[in-house]
Design a protein around this motif. Structure first.
Motif, PDB file in Angstrom:
ATOM      1  N   ASN A 173      33.828  36.734  37.978  1.00 41.44           N
ATOM      2  CA  ASN A 173      34.423  37.854  38.462  1.00 41.44           C
ATOM      3  C   ASN A 173      33.326  38.790  39.236  1.00 41.44           C
ATOM      4  O   ASN A 173      33.884  39.700  39.945  1.00 41.44           O
ATOM      5  CB  ASN A 173      35.007  38.723  37.066  1.00 41.44           C
ATOM      6  CG  ASN A 173      35.990  38.026  36.583  1.00 41.44           C
ATOM      7  OD1 ASN A 173      37.089  37.497  37.181  1.00 41.44           O
ATOM      8  ND2 ASN A 173      35.961  37.719  35.272  1.00 41.44           N
ATOM      9  N   HIS A 174      32.219  38.381  39.230  1.00 47.65           N
ATOM     10  CA  HIS A 174      31.258  39.080  40.127  1.00 47.65           C
ATOM     11  C   HIS A 174      30.253  37.878  41.008  1.00 47.65           C
ATOM     12  O   HIS A 174      29.663  38.212  41.345  1.00 47.65           O
ATOM     13  CB  HIS A 174      30.221  40.038  39.423  1.00 47.65           C
ATOM     14  CG  HIS A 174      31.040  41.113  38.691  1.00 47.65           C
ATOM     15  ND1 HIS A 174      31.190  42.321  39.448  1.00 47.65           N
ATOM     16  CD2 HIS A 174      31.627  41.247  37.555  1.00 47.65           C
ATOM     17  CE1 HIS A 174      32.110  42.894  38.308  1.00 47.65           C
ATOM     18  NE2 HIS A 174      32.077  42.304  37.255  1.00 47.65           N
ATOM     19  N   THR A 195      28.401  35.416  45.113  1.00 47.12           N
ATOM     20  CA  THR A 195      28.259  36.729  44.810  1.00 47.12           C
ATOM     21  C   THR A 195      28.797  37.546  45.876  1.00 47.12           C
ATOM     22  O   THR A 195      29.477  38.461  45.825  1.00 47.12           O
ATOM     23  CB  THR A 195      26.851  37.244  44.355  1.00 47.12           C
ATOM     24  OG1 THR A 195      25.882  37.071  45.389  1.00 47.12           O
ATOM     25  CG2 THR A 195      26.475  36.739  43.027  1.00 47.12           C
ATOM     26  N   VAL A 225      32.622  36.854  46.157  1.00 46.39           N
ATOM     27  CA  VAL A 225      33.611  37.338  45.207  1.00 46.39           C
ATOM     28  C   VAL A 225      33.300  38.859  45.272  1.00 46.39           C
ATOM     29  O   VAL A 225      34.548  39.865  45.038  1.00 46.39           O
ATOM     30  CB  VAL A 225      32.905  37.066  43.756  1.00 46.39           C
ATOM     31  CG1 VAL A 225      33.687  37.796  42.626  1.00 46.39           C
ATOM     32  CG2 VAL A 225      33.402  35.613  43.527  1.00 46.39           C
ATOM     33  N   GLY A 226      32.153  39.382  45.740  1.00 47.17           N
ATOM     34  CA  GLY A 226      32.078  40.869  46.207  1.00 47.17           C
ATOM     35  C   GLY A 226      33.121  41.434  47.321  1.00 47.17           C
ATOM     36  O   GLY A 226      33.674  42.384  47.146  1.00 47.17           O
ATOM     37  N   ASN A 236      36.503  41.188  45.633  1.00 46.80           N
ATOM     38  CA  ASN A 236      36.703  42.452  44.600  1.00 46.80           C
ATOM     39  C   ASN A 236      36.973  43.573  45.227  1.00 46.80           C
ATOM     40  O   ASN A 236      37.826  44.577  44.491  1.00 46.80           O
ATOM     41  CB  ASN A 236      35.486  42.472  43.783  1.00 46.80           C
ATOM     42  CG  ASN A 236      35.169  41.428  42.602  1.00 46.80           C
ATOM     43  OD1 ASN A 236      36.347  40.870  42.380  1.00 46.80           O
ATOM     44  ND2 ASN A 236      34.100  41.245  42.147  1.00 46.80           N
ATOM     45  N   ARG A 237      36.562  43.844  46.558  1.00 39.00           N
ATOM     46  CA  ARG A 237      36.825  45.096  47.224  1.00 39.00           C
ATOM     47  C   ARG A 237      38.443  45.186  47.273  1.00 39.00           C
ATOM     48  O   ARG A 237      38.709  46.281  47.364  1.00 39.00           O
ATOM     49  CB  ARG A 237      36.104  45.146  48.561  1.00 39.00           C
ATOM     50  CG  ARG A 237      34.641  45.474  48.506  1.00 39.00           C
ATOM     51  CD  ARG A 237      33.780  45.255  49.660  1.00 39.00           C
ATOM     52  NE  ARG A 237      32.289  44.900  49.560  1.00 39.00           N
ATOM     53  CZ  ARG A 237      31.536  44.637  50.614  1.00 39.00           C
ATOM     54  NH1 ARG A 237      32.035  44.118  51.731  1.00 39.00           N
ATOM     55  NH2 ARG A 237      30.281  44.242  49.940  1.00 39.00           N
ATOM     56  N   PRO A 284      40.314  44.900  43.104  1.00 41.34           N
ATOM     57  CA  PRO A 284      39.340  45.692  41.937  1.00 41.34           C
ATOM     58  C   PRO A 284      39.704  45.509  40.515  1.00 41.34           C
ATOM     59  O   PRO A 284      39.194  46.277  39.708  1.00 41.34           O
ATOM     60  CB  PRO A 284      38.888  46.822  42.369  1.00 41.34           C
ATOM     61  CG  PRO A 284      40.114  47.303  43.118  1.00 41.34           C
ATOM     62  CD  PRO A 284      40.727  46.239  43.872  1.00 41.34           C
ATOM     63  N   LEU A 342      37.985  45.482  36.886  1.00 42.01           N
ATOM     64  CA  LEU A 342      36.560  45.379  36.889  1.00 42.01           C
ATOM     65  C   LEU A 342      35.751  46.530  36.247  1.00 42.01           C
ATOM     66  O   LEU A 342      36.207  47.424  36.476  1.00 42.01           O
ATOM     67  CB  LEU A 342      36.152  45.132  38.354  1.00 42.01           C
ATOM     68  CG  LEU A 342      36.449  44.061  38.989  1.00 42.01           C
ATOM     69  CD1 LEU A 342      36.352  44.059  40.681  1.00 42.01           C
ATOM     70  CD2 LEU A 342      36.020  42.666  38.567  1.00 42.01           C
ATOM     71  N   TRP A 366      27.625  47.757  35.532  1.00 43.25           N
ATOM     72  CA  TRP A 366      27.246  46.137  35.236  1.00 43.25           C
ATOM     73  C   TRP A 366      27.052  46.001  33.586  1.00 43.25           C
ATOM     74  O   TRP A 366      26.585  46.841  32.932  1.00 43.25           O
ATOM     75  CB  TRP A 366      26.000  46.053  35.864  1.00 43.25           C
ATOM     76  CG  TRP A 366      25.494  44.542  35.851  1.00 43.25           C
ATOM     77  CD1 TRP A 366      24.562  44.109  34.999  1.00 43.25           C
ATOM     78  CD2 TRP A 366      26.275  43.513  36.274  1.00 43.25           C
ATOM     79  NE1 TRP A 366      24.463  42.726  35.288  1.00 43.25           N
ATOM     80  CE2 TRP A 366      25.575  42.138  35.903  1.00 43.25           C
ATOM     81  CE3 TRP A 366      27.374  42.918  37.281  1.00 43.25           C
ATOM     82  CZ2 TRP A 366      25.645  40.867  36.268  1.00 43.25           C
ATOM     83  CZ3 TRP A 366      27.441  41.889  37.688  1.00 43.25           C
ATOM     84  CH2 TRP A 366      26.876  40.670  37.161  1.00 43.25           C
ATOM     85  N   SER A 405      28.518  38.540  34.638  1.00 45.73           N
ATOM     86  CA  SER A 405      29.457  38.553  35.718  1.00 45.73           C
ATOM     87  C   SER A 405      30.923  38.142  35.297  1.00 45.73           C
ATOM     88  O   SER A 405      31.972  38.306  35.912  1.00 45.73           O
ATOM     89  CB  SER A 405      29.000  37.259  36.614  1.00 45.73           C
ATOM     90  OG  SER A 405      29.803  36.804  37.703  1.00 45.73           O
ATOM     91  N   LEU A 430      35.382  41.213  32.429  1.00 46.73           N
ATOM     92  CA  LEU A 430      36.863  41.913  33.177  1.00 46.73           C
ATOM     93  C   LEU A 430      37.757  42.608  32.153  1.00 46.73           C
ATOM     94  O   LEU A 430      37.851  42.118  30.779  1.00 46.73           O
ATOM     95  CB  LEU A 430      37.786  40.765  33.903  1.00 46.73           C
ATOM     96  CG  LEU A 430      38.902  41.070  34.489  1.00 46.73           C
ATOM     97  CD1 LEU A 430      38.607  41.571  35.799  1.00 46.73           C
ATOM     98  CD2 LEU A 430      39.702  39.870  34.635  1.00 46.73           C
TER      99      LEU A 430
END
Length: 289
Positions: free
Chosen positions: A110-111, A166, A169-170, A173-174, A177, A180, A184, A241, A244
Motif C-alpha cells: 500500500n506504500h 514506492t 504507489v505514491g 495514493n495521492r 488515499p 491510508l 508511517w 508498507s 491500511l
C-alpha cells in the motif's frame, strides 16, 4: 467446530501480480475459497490482467463487481485483495463506494515495494535489458492468461513494475488515499465513504524447518533488497508498507506466498493462513458486512 462466516455481501478474492483463478485443476485461491464457502460465504474470484498497472486492473475489477451484483442480486461486495490485488480493490472502492462494503488488504504494497524499486533501478529505461525483461514477463503473463482462459486481457509487465514501486504507489495514493495511515506504521481510517478498510500481513521468520522450504528461501533472498524495512518484510512487501485501515496484524510469521496457501508436508504454519480468512469473514459478518 465449523465457523459460521456467512457474510451479508459476497466476497471477491482479488489476485495480485501473475495471479489467476484456475489453470487446469489448480486454483490459486483454492484453499481460501473452499474454507470460506464451507463457512457459509458466497465467494467469487474475478479475473484481472496478470501484469498491468493498478488502475487498469482496478477498472477490470469494477466491471466484474457489476457482474457479481447482477448475478447475485447483492447490492455491495467485500473485496479481499492479495498483494497487488489490494491496490485494484482500493481503486474500485474509491470509484464506486456504493458497490463496495469493505476492502481488505492481505500482504498488499500500500506504500510500494522496495523490491520493485530495486528491479526498476536494474532495468534502465530504453536499454536492451528492459526490453528483454518486458518481453519475457509479458509473454509469460499472456501464457498464464491463455491457460486460465483469459487470453483477451491486456498485459504489460513494465506497467505493473512501475505501478508497484514506492514512487508509482505514491502517485496512486495521492489520487486514492482512502484508508491510508497518516503516520508511517500507524493505522488508517477504518471507514471512508461507507467502505470499511482492513489489512494484515506477515514477516519472514528464521527457523530451521522454514529454511528447507524453497519458497521461503526465495523470499529470504529477495528480502535482501529491503533497506527501510530490513528484517521487517515478507520478501516482497515491507511490514509497514502493508498497513491500511484497521491493521489486524502485520507481523504474522508468514512469507508473501504463505498468505495464499496452506503448506503441505513438513512445514506447518501457525497460525494457519487459511484460518485467517475465515476469521476475517466472521469479523465482516459481525460488522454487518
Amino acid at each position: 467446530m465449523q465457523r459460521n462466516a456467512t457474510t451479508r455481501h459476497p466476497i471477491l478474492l482479488v489476485h495480485g501480480l501473475f495471479g489467476f483463478d484456475r489453470i487446469g485443476r489448480f486454483e490459486l485461491f483454492h484453499d481460501v475459497k473452499q474454507a470460506l464457502r464451507d463457512a457459509g460465504a458466497q465467494v467469487f474470484v474475478p479475473q484481472l490482467s496478470a501484469t498491468h498497472d493498478n488502475e487498469v486492473r482496478g477498472q477490470q475489477l469494477l466491471t466484474q463487481i457489476q457482474r457479481v451484483l447482477q448475478g447475485t442480486g447483492a447490492t455491495r461486495v467485500n473485496l479481499i485483495g492479495h498483494s497487488q490485488g489490494a491496490l485494484a480493490s482500493r481503486y474500485a472502492a474509491a470509484l464506486a463506494p456504493d458497490q463496495v462494503a469493505s476492502v481488505t488488504s492481505v500482504s498488499g504494497p500500500n506504500h510500494g515495494s522496495e523490491l520493485a524499486d530495486s528491479l526498476r533501478k536494474a532495468l534502465i529505461p530504453g536499454r536492451l535489458a528492459e526490453h528483454v525483461a518486458q518481453d519475457l514477463a509479458t509473454h509469460f503473463a499472456h501464457f498464464l492468461s491463455l491457460l486460465s482462459g483469459q487470453s483477451a486481457l491486456p498485459q504489460s509487465a513494465v506497467a505493473a513494475l512501475n505501478a508497484l514501486t514506492t514512487e508509482g504507489v505514491g502517485l496512486f495514493n495521492r489520487k486514492y488515499p482512502q484508508g491510508l495511515p497518516s503516520v508511517w506504521g500507524g493505522q488508517g481510517a477504518e471507514q471512508v465513504n461507507g467502505v470499511h478498510y482492513y489489512s494484515w500481513s506477515g514477516t519472514l521468520q528464521d527457523d530451521l524447518i522454514a529454511s528447507l522450504d524453497p519458497v521461503q528461501n526465495l523470499c529470504r533472498a529477495l528480502s535482501g533488497h529491503f533497506v527501510a524495512d530490513q528484517g521487517q518484510n515478507d520478501g516482497f512487501v515491507g511490514r509497514f508498507s502493508s498497513h491500511l485501515g484497521n491493521v489486524i496484524r502485520s507481523d504474522y510469521p508468514l512469507n508473501h506466498l504463505d498468505s495464499l496457501r496452506r503448506t503441505n508436508g513438513f512445514r506447518q504454519l501457525s497460525p494457519d493462513p487459511i484460518d485467517l480468512y475465515t476469521e476475517h469473514a466472521t469479523r465482516l459478518q459481525a460488522a454487518g458486512l
